[in-house]
Design a protein around this motif. Structure first.
Motif, PDB file in Angstrom:
ATOM      1  N   TYR A   1      38.352  51.450  32.490  1.00 28.16           N
ATOM      2  CA  TYR A   1      38.211  51.277  33.810  1.00 28.16           C
ATOM      3  C   TYR A   1      39.517  50.878  34.410  1.00 28.16           C
ATOM      4  CZ  TYR A   1      37.407  48.578  38.107  1.00 28.16           C
ATOM      5  OH  TYR A   1      37.640  47.828  39.225  1.00 28.16           O
ATOM      6  N   CYS A   2      40.029  51.205  35.609  1.00 22.07           N
ATOM      7  CA  CYS A   2      41.283  50.744  36.004  1.00 22.07           C
ATOM      8  C   CYS A   2      41.291  50.519  37.435  1.00 22.07           C
ATOM      9  CB  CYS A   2      42.484  51.489  35.460  1.00 22.07           C
ATOM     10  SG  CYS A   2      42.845  52.672  36.488  1.00 22.07           S
ATOM     11  N   PHE A   3      41.894  49.653  38.156  1.00 20.51           N
ATOM     12  CA  PHE A   3      41.761  49.538  39.443  1.00 20.51           C
ATOM     13  C   PHE A   3      43.162  49.692  39.992  1.00 20.51           C
ATOM     14  CE2 PHE A   3      42.567  46.281  42.904  1.00 20.51           C
ATOM     15  CZ  PHE A   3      41.769  46.941  44.004  1.00 20.51           C
ATOM     16  N   VAL A   4      43.021  50.329  41.063  1.00 19.58           N
ATOM     17  CA  VAL A   4      44.356  50.400  41.824  1.00 19.58           C
ATOM     18  C   VAL A   4      44.163  49.978  43.369  1.00 19.58           C
ATOM     19  CG1 VAL A   4      46.162  51.929  42.606  1.00 19.58           C
ATOM     20  CG2 VAL A   4      45.054  52.613  40.546  1.00 19.58           C
ATOM     21  N   LYS A   5      44.840  48.949  44.047  1.00 17.28           N
ATOM     22  CA  LYS A   5      44.907  48.698  45.388  1.00 17.28           C
ATOM     23  C   LYS A   5      45.510  49.641  46.427  1.00 17.28           C
ATOM     24  CE  LYS A   5      45.500  44.737  48.279  1.00 17.28           C
ATOM     25  NZ  LYS A   5      46.193  45.248  49.501  1.00 17.28           N
ATOM     26  N   ALA A   6      44.626  50.391  46.840  1.00 20.09           N
ATOM     27  CA  ALA A   6      45.453  51.425  47.752  1.00 20.09           C
ATOM     28  C   ALA A   6      44.372  51.901  48.966  1.00 20.09           C
ATOM     29  CB  ALA A   6      45.526  52.538  46.656  1.00 20.09           C
ATOM     30  N   ASP A   7      45.139  52.453  49.607  1.00 17.50           N
ATOM     31  CA  ASP A   7      44.305  52.907  51.241  1.00 17.50           C
ATOM     32  C   ASP A   7      44.162  54.361  51.207  1.00 17.50           C
ATOM     33  OD1 ASP A   7      43.556  53.294  53.719  1.00 17.50           O
ATOM     34  OD2 ASP A   7      45.041  51.935  54.681  1.00 17.50           O
ATOM     35  N   ILE A   8      43.023  54.855  51.550  1.00 13.11           N
ATOM     36  CA  ILE A   8      42.692  56.429  51.221  1.00 13.11           C
ATOM     37  C   ILE A   8      43.353  56.822  52.765  1.00 13.11           C
ATOM     38  CG2 ILE A   8      40.683  56.204  49.854  1.00 13.11           C
ATOM     39  CD1 ILE A   8      39.076  56.543  52.626  1.00 13.11           C
ATOM     40  N   CYS A   9      43.881  56.150  53.431  1.00 17.60           N
ATOM     41  CA  CYS A   9      44.459  56.770  54.757  1.00 17.60           C
ATOM     42  C   CYS A   9      45.926  57.113  54.130  1.00 17.60           C
ATOM     43  CB  CYS A   9      44.522  55.946  55.707  1.00 17.60           C
ATOM     44  SG  CYS A   9      42.774  55.365  56.376  1.00 17.60           S
TER      45      CYS A   9
ATOM     46  N   LYS B   1      36.138  57.857  32.173  1.00 18.40           N
ATOM     47  CA  LYS B   1      36.865  56.906  32.539  1.00 18.40           C
ATOM     48  C   LYS B   1      36.527  56.739  34.068  1.00 18.40           C
ATOM     49  CE  LYS B   1      40.366  57.225  29.135  1.00 18.40           C
ATOM     50  NZ  LYS B   1      41.871  57.809  28.851  1.00 18.40           N
ATOM     51  N   ILE B   2      36.965  55.389  34.734  1.00 21.77           N
ATOM     52  CA  ILE B   2      36.586  55.314  36.172  1.00 21.77           C
ATOM     53  C   ILE B   2      38.031  54.625  36.569  1.00 21.77           C
ATOM     54  CG2 ILE B   2      35.619  54.074  37.896  1.00 21.77           C
ATOM     55  CD1 ILE B   2      33.196  53.846  36.377  1.00 21.77           C
ATOM     56  N   VAL B   3      38.468  55.227  37.652  1.00 18.98           N
ATOM     57  CA  VAL B   3      39.780  54.859  38.641  1.00 18.98           C
ATOM     58  C   VAL B   3      39.215  54.263  39.796  1.00 18.98           C
ATOM     59  CG1 VAL B   3      41.967  55.039  39.445  1.00 18.98           C
ATOM     60  CG2 VAL B   3      41.287  56.235  37.227  1.00 18.98           C
ATOM     61  N   ASN B   4      39.447  53.235  40.114  1.00 21.23           N
ATOM     62  CA  ASN B   4      38.655  52.563  41.500  1.00 21.23           C
ATOM     63  C   ASN B   4      39.814  52.498  42.373  1.00 21.23           C
ATOM     64  OD1 ASN B   4      37.593  50.948  43.318  1.00 21.23           O
ATOM     65  ND2 ASN B   4      37.017  48.968  41.992  1.00 21.23           N
ATOM     66  N   ILE B   5      39.672  52.860  43.458  1.00 19.15           N
ATOM     67  CA  ILE B   5      40.753  52.509  44.445  1.00 19.15           C
ATOM     68  C   ILE B   5      40.068  52.082  45.551  1.00 19.15           C
ATOM     69  CG2 ILE B   5      42.492  54.265  44.048  1.00 19.15           C
ATOM     70  CD1 ILE B   5      41.940  56.034  46.352  1.00 19.15           C
ATOM     71  N   ASP B   6      40.703  51.016  46.179  1.00 15.97           N
ATOM     72  CA  ASP B   6      40.176  50.131  47.088  1.00 15.97           C
ATOM     73  C   ASP B   6      41.050  49.486  48.013  1.00 15.97           C
ATOM     74  OD1 ASP B   6      38.795  47.834  48.724  1.00 15.97           O
ATOM     75  OD2 ASP B   6      37.303  48.765  47.596  1.00 15.97           O
ATOM     76  N   ARG B   7      41.006  49.339  49.103  1.00 14.09           N
ATOM     77  CA  ARG B   7      42.287  48.658  50.156  1.00 14.09           C
ATOM     78  C   ARG B   7      42.193  47.070  50.173  1.00 14.09           C
ATOM     79  NH1 ARG B   7      43.916  47.866  55.563  1.00 14.09           N
ATOM     80  NH2 ARG B   7      41.909  48.114  56.785  1.00 14.09           N
ATOM     81  N   LEU B   8      40.734  46.910  49.586  1.00  7.96           N
ATOM     82  CA  LEU B   8      40.291  45.238  49.730  1.00  7.96           C
ATOM     83  C   LEU B   8      40.571  44.763  51.258  1.00  7.96           C
ATOM     84  CD1 LEU B   8      42.186  44.018  46.400  1.00  7.96           C
ATOM     85  CD2 LEU B   8      39.942  44.608  46.732  1.00  7.96           C
TER      86      LEU B   8
ATOM     87  N   GLU C   1      36.797  45.013  33.668  1.00  6.28           N
ATOM     88  CA  GLU C   1      38.196  45.508  33.064  1.00  6.28           C
ATOM     89  C   GLU C   1      38.129  44.983  31.721  1.00  6.28           C
ATOM     90  OE1 GLU C   1      41.290  44.962  35.757  1.00  6.28           O
ATOM     91  OE2 GLU C   1      42.404  46.565  34.737  1.00  6.28           O
ATOM     92  N   LYS C   2      37.761  43.909  31.299  1.00  8.30           N
ATOM     93  CA  LYS C   2      37.781  43.208  29.922  1.00  8.30           C
ATOM     94  C   LYS C   2      36.763  43.924  29.141  1.00  8.30           C
ATOM     95  CE  LYS C   2      37.056  38.911  27.801  1.00  8.30           C
ATOM     96  NZ  LYS C   2      35.852  37.893  28.172  1.00  8.30           N
ATOM     97  N   ASN C   3      35.567  43.957  29.764  1.00  2.29           N
ATOM     98  CA  ASN C   3      34.126  44.487  28.967  1.00  2.29           C
ATOM     99  C   ASN C   3      34.592  45.987  28.625  1.00  2.29           C
ATOM    100  OD1 ASN C   3      33.397  41.868  28.829  1.00  2.29           O
ATOM    101  ND2 ASN C   3      31.866  42.302  30.321  1.00  2.29           N
ATOM    102  N   PHE C   4      35.260  46.833  29.497  1.00  3.65           N
ATOM    103  CA  PHE C   4      35.351  48.414  29.561  1.00  3.65           C
ATOM    104  C   PHE C   4      36.780  48.613  29.444  1.00  3.65           C
ATOM    105  CE2 PHE C   4      31.230  47.068  31.308  1.00  3.65           C
ATOM    106  CZ  PHE C   4      30.345  47.827  30.294  1.00  3.65           C
ATOM    107  N   SER C   5      37.694  47.897  28.372  1.00  2.00           N
ATOM    108  CA  SER C   5      39.216  48.194  28.634  1.00  2.00           C
ATOM    109  C   SER C   5      39.301  49.451  28.083  1.00  2.00           C
ATOM    110  CB  SER C   5      39.930  47.060  27.749  1.00  2.00           C
ATOM    111  OG  SER C   5      39.817  47.438  26.423  1.00  2.00           O
TER     112      SER C   5
END
Ligand code: NAD
Ligand code: TYD
Length: 353
Positions: free
Chosen positions: A60-68, A33-40, A53-57
């Protein structure tokens, strides 16, 4: 590698990497599985991963987060039982680092430090940590020679200096705490989903619109171009089979002067989408003031990854640039939305376009 934390997965290379891993799962043997963190930031765009997200439910999951933010980073390691990190998140544009270096020091150095700390404190320092870096840490070459894994670090820009700092931290965490790390130092990438502040997408989009094509200095600076999917394949090979504690250089064996890159794009576009009156797009080239501290030449010796892991690039510049131009033509919705962002008008102002 069951639960991979990908940082910066909504950016150019990160999004290509996530697509590659999930859509080639069977052939490359990735079942996790992949967890993607990105501050956008301005460069992060969730649209780069439309459909994933739909094709690989469930995978895969996305979390909006800052690595700082160390608290969030630590929480994510625990919540998702992270056993592997592939670290792309960074401020990545040299010109921007010259105007606004603070974000580079923060994200590239402090952000990397936070991830390493989380990896150290979690799972008894046994989280596999792959750090994605650049050949720019080695500084500039003259007319001959290549960067090897043993080349000294001589960064020229705040961007490359901050990446150099992060590379050293990763190396130190490996030696001091025994974290199983790998590092890749790669040359200039191009391909789908690249934010149009970088040379190739900026030139494609300006040329399509008949806008000036700003070439810095005399246009004779050399870069070693690599198609992004080839970079993704190299990163995956290193994560899978690379020796822990080691660095691998990745390049395209494709040195070109900037002016030749721009002329190639103009010629291809003239054939694919002729300008009104069939005017040649080369007329749009405009030599502008050089970038301060502009590195003259990059060229990567990647014989180590070639010999040890059997990786070589699949695309030549000829095939890769055609695919890339076609992608930008076919994805006008994406480019229009990206160009409407605040950052693009900042770029236009920089060059008085
Ligand atoms: P990019 O600018 O397209 O993407 C960077 C991503 O990181 C964005 O999605 C952004 O939102 C995210 N990000 C930035 N700050 C963050 C933060 N504090 N917390 C969480 N997310 C954050 O960059 P790219 O071109 O995809 O480069 C990815 C990595 O590859 C970088 O580490 C870069 O140094 C390295 N690299 C790039 C190239 C190249 O040619 N583009 C070549 C070699 C190495
Ligand atoms: P860039 O894509 O910014 O990558 P990097 O600086 O990390 O190598 O630039 C690639 C080369 O193109 C570099 O020598 C600077 C030059 N360049 C221009 O001549 N004009 C431009 O508008 C840009 C963005 C870059």
């Amino acid at each position: 590698m069951n639960n991979i934390l990908v940082t910066g997965g909504c950016g150019f290379i990160g999004s290509n990497f996530i697509r590659y891993l999930l859509s080639s799962s069977d052939s490359i043997g990735f079942t996790g599985k992949i967890v993607n963190i990105d501050r956008l930031t301005y460069a992060g765009n969730p649209e780069n991963l439309n459909g994933i997200e739909k094709n690989f439910s469930g995978r895969y999951c996305f979390v909006k987060a800052d690595i700082c933010d160390p608290q969030i980073v630590n929480k994510i390691f625990k919540k998702y039982k992270i056993d592997t990190v592939c670290h792309f998140a960074a401020e990545s544009h040299v010109d921007r680092s010259i105007v606004k270096p603070d974000a580079f020091v923060k994200t590239n150095i402090i952000g990397t430090f936070n991830l390493l700390e989380a990896a150290r404190l979690y799972r008894d320092s046994q989280v596999l940590f792959h750090h994605v870096s650049t050949d720019e840490v080695y500084g500039s070459l003259g007319t001959d020679g290549y960067f090897t894994e043993n080349s000294p670090y001589r960064p020229s820009s705040p961007y490359s200096a901050s990446k150099a700092g992060s590379d050293h931290l990763v190396g130190a965490y490996s030696k001091t705490y025994g974290i199983p790390v790998t590092i890749s130092n790669c040359s200039n990438n191009y391909g789908p989903y690249q934010f149009p502040e970088k040379l190739i997408p900026l030139m494609i989009l300006n040329a399509l619109e008949g806008k000036p094509l700003p070439v810095y200095g005399d246009g004779k600076n050399v870069r070693d171009w690599l198609y992004v999917k080839d970079h993704c394949k190299a990163v995956w090979e290193i994560m899978k089979r690379g020796k822990r504690g080691q660095t691998y250089n990745v390049g395209g064996r494709c040195e070109m002067q900037n002016i030749d890159v721009v002329k190639t794009i103009c010629d291809l576009l003239d054939t694919m989408v002729p300008m009104p009156g069939s005017l040649p797009r080369k007329n749009l080239i405009s030599f502008v003031k050089d970038r301060p501290g502009h590195d003259q030449r990059y060229a990567v010796d990647f014989s180590k990854i070639e010999k040890d892991l059997g990786w070589t690039p699949d695309e030549s510049f000829e095939t890769g640039i055609k695919k890339t131009i076609k992608w930008y033509i076919d994805n006008k919705g994406w480019t229009d939305r990206v160009k409407s962002g605040e950052y693009m008008s900042w770029i236009d102002k920089q060059y008085n376009l």
